[in-house]
Write a protein that holds these residues in place. Structure first.
Motif, PDB file in Angstrom:
ATOM      1  N   VAL A 214       0.832  -1.206   0.000  1.00 56.77           N
ATOM      2  CA  VAL A 214       0.000   0.000   0.000  1.00 56.77           C
ATOM      3  C   VAL A 214       0.864   1.253   0.000  1.00 56.77           C
ATOM      4  CG1 VAL A 214      -1.655   1.347   1.350  1.00 56.77           C
ATOM      5  CG2 VAL A 214      -1.971  -1.113   1.087  1.00 56.77           C
ATOM      6  N   ILE A 215       1.955   1.250   0.749  1.00 56.78           N
ATOM      7  CA  ILE A 215       2.848   2.407   0.780  1.00 56.78           C
ATOM      8  C   ILE A 215       3.451   2.637  -0.610  1.00 56.78           C
ATOM      9  CG2 ILE A 215       5.013   3.299   1.729  1.00 56.78           C
ATOM     10  CD1 ILE A 215       4.310   1.876   4.347  1.00 56.78           C
ATOM     11  N   ASP A 216       3.846   1.572  -1.289  1.00 62.22           N
ATOM     12  CA  ASP A 216       4.359   1.704  -2.654  1.00 62.22           C
ATOM     13  C   ASP A 216       3.278   2.228  -3.587  1.00 62.22           C
ATOM     14  OD1 ASP A 216       6.835   0.768  -1.882  1.00 62.22           O
ATOM     15  OD2 ASP A 216       6.406  -1.317  -2.446  1.00 62.22           O
ATOM     16  N   TYR A 217       2.056   1.773  -3.380  1.00 59.79           N
ATOM     17  CA  TYR A 217       0.929   2.226  -4.196  1.00 59.79           C
ATOM     18  C   TYR A 217       0.684   3.727  -3.992  1.00 59.79           C
ATOM     19  CZ  TYR A 217      -3.866   2.356  -6.050  1.00 59.79           C
ATOM     20  OH  TYR A 217      -4.990   2.656  -6.764  1.00 59.79           O
ATOM     21  N   LEU A 218       0.804   4.188  -2.739  1.00 58.93           N
ATOM     22  CA  LEU A 218       0.598   5.605  -2.446  1.00 58.93           C
ATOM     23  C   LEU A 218       1.700   6.461  -3.065  1.00 58.93           C
ATOM     24  CD1 LEU A 218      -0.530   5.442   1.305  1.00 58.93           C
ATOM     25  CD2 LEU A 218      -1.962   5.661  -0.728  1.00 58.93           C
ATOM     26  N   ARG A 219       2.923   5.962  -3.052  1.00 61.58           N
ATOM     27  CA  ARG A 219       4.017   6.692  -3.706  1.00 61.58           C
ATOM     28  C   ARG A 219       3.746   6.861  -5.210  1.00 61.58           C
ATOM     29  NH1 ARG A 219       7.711   3.520  -0.266  1.00 61.58           N
ATOM     30  NH2 ARG A 219       8.558   4.916   1.340  1.00 61.58           N
ATOM     31  N   LYS A 220       3.317   5.766  -5.821  1.00 60.83           N
ATOM     32  CA  LYS A 220       3.003   5.823  -7.254  1.00 60.83           C
ATOM     33  C   LYS A 220       1.853   6.791  -7.514  1.00 60.83           C
ATOM     34  CE  LYS A 220       1.474   2.890 -11.082  1.00 60.83           C
ATOM     35  NZ  LYS A 220       1.057   1.515 -11.485  1.00 60.83           N
TER      36      LYS A 220
END
Length: 376
Positions: A214-220
């Motif tokens: 989810v954190i990677d998704y938010l960065r993207k």
């Protein structure tokens, strides 16, 4: 004096560790695991500079963020509001049906807020189609109600601007939870719940084991919306732990002082006992000649120091109790002060002190009377 100070410090160290364990192990009453607190909206705060076009562009960017969060399969629930669940601390005055004024902790929330944090509804319902008031059990009691039947509330501040403002019914009651430091207790809280509630503070519940995804998704997502992967976020579990950082420091400080006091006491005891027992070698020799047993000599040599310990404990107990009482006077939730706390402190100091003395006492009790008499 050294023994008294040492016992007091050991009692305080044990108490603050017990208090810290209570704080860390008491459930706050809401979902903590796999929850992210994030600032995803980075827009100008100079509202005077906004034009119709820039306002519309801002709305589109926020809508893009919201839509992306709703589509992510690794996100189970999310809500956007004005505060984190740990941050709101705004108190306002409300009136009950009798016209009595009550101070309540006021917050604004969406229906998803209660779902995300698994806040149990104990009576009534959550307003999902129109605005409504929801309170916790503590607020219901503070307003003088035992149930939702006839329970109304009137915003005292708003009444000053709208004199004929009618009271509104309370539509739901949730279970109490700790909205901050547990030692402050449960606050009486009133939620102004609105399905259209908006804010820039996002609280996101992730599917188990999907936190990093989810954190990677938010960065993207931030890169797509604002052209940068940098955004501020924290894990709610870590935020809760930070509430007790000062408590951890206090427990560590008192433990360090207690350890230093024990070392100083043992060194002082070692010096005194070396001199004292050496001065009594002649007495010990005479007693051995007269048939004194080894156990009798142990009692003789340790009796004085055990008496000092007991006297120090008698003085230390009320001093330690007063120190704890004054430190925790304003705390609603605190660790209990029990007899076992004082006994444990006394035993720690007593065992270490006796161990310090034992080898000297053992050496003195085994002296050769003829050698002592010859030297005398």
């Amino acid at each position: 004096m050294q023994y008294t100070v040492t016992i007091v410090l050991v009692v305080l160290a044990l108490f603050f560790h017990r208090h810290l364990n209570l704080l860390l192990n008491t459930p706050p009453g809401f979902q903590v695991e796999n929850v992210i607190h994030a600032n995803l909206v980075y827009e100008s705060t100079d509202y005077a500079s906004y034009t119709d076009e820039s306002i519309q562009a801002r709305k589109q960017r926020v809508a893009q963020i919201d839509e992306a969060l709703s589509k992510c399969p690794d996100i189970s629930c999310w809500t956007a509001g004005l505060y984190s669940i740990l941050d709101f601390d705004y108190t306002a005055e409300f009136q009950n049906a009798k016209g009595e004024t009550v101070s309540l902790n006021q917050n604004f929330a969406s229906p998803e807020f209660f779902t995300l944090f698994n806040l149990k509804l104990v009576e009534g319902k959550l307003p999902v189609e129109e605005d409504g008031f929801v309170v916790n059990r503590a607020a219901l009691r503070a307003l003088g109600y035992t149930s939702l039947e006839g329970a109304t509330v009137l915003d005292f501040r708003m009444k000053e601007f709208v004199p004929d403002l009618p009271a509104r019914p309370i539509v739901g009651v949730i279970e109490d939870y700790y909205s901050g430091h547990i030692s402050k207790g449960v606050r009486p809280m009133l939620f102004m719940v609105s399905p259209t509630m908006r804010g820039d503070v996002y609280q996101i519940a992730c599917q188990p084991g999907k936190l990093s995804q989810v954190i990677d998704y938010l960065r993207k997502l931030e890169r797509e919306v604002y052209g940068t992967e940098n955004f501020q976020y924290s894990l709610l579990k870590d935020d809760v732990q930070k509430l007790y950082k000062s408590d951890q420091q206090v427990a560590t400080i008192y433990s360090a002082f207690a350890f230093i006091a024990i070392v100083i006491s043992c060194l002082g005891l070692l010096g005194i006992s070396l001199f004292d027992i050496r001065q009594r070698y002649r007495e010990i020799a005479i007693r051995k000649v007269n048939g004194a047993m080894l156990k009798d000599l142990y009692v003789l040599l340790l009796r004085r120091y055990v008496g000092m310990l007991l006297l120090a404990a008698v003085v230390a107990v009320p001093l330690a109790w007063l120190a704890i009482h004054y430190y925790t006077a304003d705390l609603v939730v605190k660790a209990p002060v029990t007899v076992g706390l004082f006994l444990a402190a006394f035993l720690i100091v007593a065992v270490i002190s006796v161990a310090t003395l034992l080898w000297q006492v053992n050496k003195a009790s085994r002296i050769n009377p003829s050698e002592v008499m010859k030297n005398e």
